[in-house]
Design an enzyme around this catalytic site. Structure first.
Site, mmCIF file in Angstrom:
data_model
loop_
_atom_site.group_PDB
_atom_site.id
_atom_site.type_symbol
_atom_site.label_atom_id
_atom_site.label_comp_id
_atom_site.label_asym_id
_atom_site.label_seq_id
_atom_site.Cartn_x
_atom_site.Cartn_y
_atom_site.Cartn_z
ATOM 1 N N CYS A 73 0.849 -1.126 0.067
ATOM 2 C CA CYS A 73 -0.015 0.011 0.122
ATOM 3 C C CYS A 73 0.940 1.323 -0.077
ATOM 4 O O CYS A 73 1.582 1.640 0.898
ATOM 5 C CB CYS A 73 -0.947 -0.065 1.083
ATOM 6 S SG CYS A 73 -1.952 1.463 1.211
ATOM 7 N N HIS A 166 -1.820 -4.954 -10.308
ATOM 8 C CA HIS A 166 -2.447 -3.798 -10.960
ATOM 9 C C HIS A 166 -2.753 -4.030 -12.570
ATOM 10 O O HIS A 166 -1.597 -4.777 -13.360
ATOM 11 C CB HIS A 166 -1.662 -2.570 -11.109
ATOM 12 C CG HIS A 166 -1.557 -2.172 -9.612
ATOM 13 N ND1 HIS A 166 -2.412 -1.173 -9.132
ATOM 14 C CD2 HIS A 166 -0.521 -2.420 -8.347
ATOM 15 C CE1 HIS A 166 -1.928 -0.870 -7.540
ATOM 16 N NE2 HIS A 166 -0.983 -1.608 -7.423
ATOM 17 N N GLU A 215 -9.850 0.284 -6.400
ATOM 18 C CA GLU A 215 -8.923 -0.621 -5.895
ATOM 19 C C GLU A 215 -9.638 -2.201 -5.523
ATOM 20 O O GLU A 215 -10.723 -2.157 -5.255
ATOM 21 C CB GLU A 215 -8.723 -0.198 -4.412
ATOM 22 C CG GLU A 215 -7.638 1.057 -4.647
ATOM 23 C CD GLU A 215 -6.934 1.112 -3.449
ATOM 24 O OE1 GLU A 215 -6.905 0.207 -2.312
ATOM 25 O OE2 GLU A 215 -6.691 2.293 -2.844
ATOM 26 N N CYS A 224 -4.146 5.807 -5.148
ATOM 27 C CA CYS A 224 -3.616 4.515 -4.894
ATOM 28 C C CYS A 224 -2.142 4.628 -5.188
ATOM 29 O O CYS A 224 -1.586 4.958 -6.406
ATOM 30 C CB CYS A 224 -4.166 3.689 -5.809
ATOM 31 S SG CYS A 224 -3.424 1.910 -5.587
ATOM 32 N N GLY A 227 -0.599 1.820 -7.293
ATOM 33 C CA GLY A 227 -1.264 1.922 -8.728
ATOM 34 C C GLY A 227 -0.577 3.217 -9.455
ATOM 35 O O GLY A 227 -0.456 2.818 -10.583
HETATM 36 N N1 API Z 1 -6.335 -2.345 -2.505
HETATM 37 C C1 API Z 1 -4.978 -2.727 -2.673
HETATM 38 C C2 API Z 1 -4.233 -2.366 -1.318
HETATM 39 C C3 API Z 1 -4.336 -1.003 -1.006
HETATM 40 C C4 API Z 1 -3.484 -0.009 -2.332
HETATM 41 C C5 API Z 1 -3.264 1.541 -2.249
HETATM 42 N N2 API Z 1 -4.174 1.841 -1.099
HETATM 43 C C6 API Z 1 -1.991 1.784 -2.376
HETATM 44 O O1 API Z 1 -2.087 3.013 -1.732
HETATM 45 O O2 API Z 1 -1.195 1.435 -2.971
HETATM 46 C C7 API Z 1 -4.847 -4.290 -2.978
HETATM 47 O O3 API Z 1 -5.616 -5.191 -2.516
HETATM 48 O O4 API Z 1 -3.775 -4.862 -3.745
#
Ligand code: API
Length: 291
Positions: A73, A166, A215, A224, A227
């Protein structure tokens, strides 16, 4: 149970400090679902745990709003780095944080009052092989602008793992694309056995991208971090931007500076901020499934 709510560009989480309170035998998936609920809980994109580590200075775990555990994250890492330095757990401006997606190095920028606002993170090397995303297909091949058939539609996707999966789709206008509709279809496509985060990217010029995200486990968020890193890698692989120079990634919640260097490491610089500190009155919170 003490908590701190923080955000990175509006991507907000409830943080629990397991360096002080071990929280053994806690069902973190259920806790994430409960506290993330804006009506029956606090309201957030998920929870983040700050833990001791045997292999790095500290460890971060993240659980999405639906209770699924994420492997990395980027926005959460900046918040964790700020919290650990501000609260004197980290005594150096440079330290390491273990995630399920690998160990990252962070550098915090503190003001004269020793308060952090900006954090730079070495997010490590992107993974492009399908076997590492993970996604179906030849595990030793990669998906770069590959036409993927999902839900009866063909999407030219570039897939990148930053420790978490991603799928990046280049579009003409991120604000016109039906992300609410397409996001869940791609998130849960059979093609992605661990589901996937969907990022849509509009190339403004060779130094700037606009990015929105659906997400995995949280739906549309304001930003993100992983991302945004995946977006710069995908844009470089598709020759929309040049490598080794900082790219501005504009997200709904603000902007990040991202660069993919000559050693194949992706660097991310951005802000992190507190929202509130509090005490969780668990008995006052009705578990979501009992609503
Ligand atoms: N939903 C993402 C985790 C949070 C990633 C995002 N909030 C960031 O800042 O990188 C996953 O399950 O891979």
């Amino acid at each position: 149970m003490q908590f701190t709510k923080m955000h990175g560009l509006g991507n907000n989480y409830i943080f629990f400090n397991l360096l002080e309170m071990p929280m053994e035998n806690e069902d973190f998936a259920e806790l994430a679902r409960t506290v993330s609920d804006v009506n029956f809980g606090i309201g957030s994109d998920g929870i983040i745990l700050m833990c001791p580590s045997d292999v790095a200075d500290f460890k971060m775990r993240i659980f999405n709003e639906d209770g699924s555990e994420g492997k990395n994250c980027g926005n959460g890492l900046r918040c964790v780095a700020k919290y650990l330095f501000d609260h004197m757990y980290a005594t150096s401006t440079n330290f390491t944080i273990e995630t399920l997606g690998g160990i990252v190095s962070v550098e915090v920028e503190a003001d004269k009052k020793r308060v952090v606002r900006h954090v730079t993170i070495d997010m490590g090397k992107p993974q492009l092989l399908k076997g590492m995303i993970p996604m179906k297909g030849d595990p030793l091949s990669s998906a770069i602008n590959e036409s993927l058939s999902i839900g009866g539609q063909i999407y030219p996707m570039t897939c990148v793992s930053m420790g978490n999966p991603h799928a990046i789709l280049f579009v003409d206008d991120v604000n016109e694309f039906p992300l609410e509709e397409v996001g869940p279809v791609i998130e849960c496509a059979d093609l992605f056995p661990e589901r996937v985060n969907l990022g849509i990217v509009q190339v403004k010029n060779r130094q700037e991208l606009h990015y929105r995200v659906w997400e995995r486990g949280s739906g549309i968020t304001m930003a993100c971090g992983t991302g945004a890193c995946a977006a710069v890698v995908a844009a470089t692989l598709n020759h929309y931007v040049d490598r080794h120079i900082p790219i501005t990634v504009q997200l709904p919640g603000g902007k990040l500076m991202i660069s993919w260097d000559e050693n194949d490491h992706v660097w991310k610089r951005g802000e992190a901020a507190y929202i509130c500190h509090g005490e969780l009155a668990i008995e006052g919170i009705i578990p979501v499934e009992n609503k």
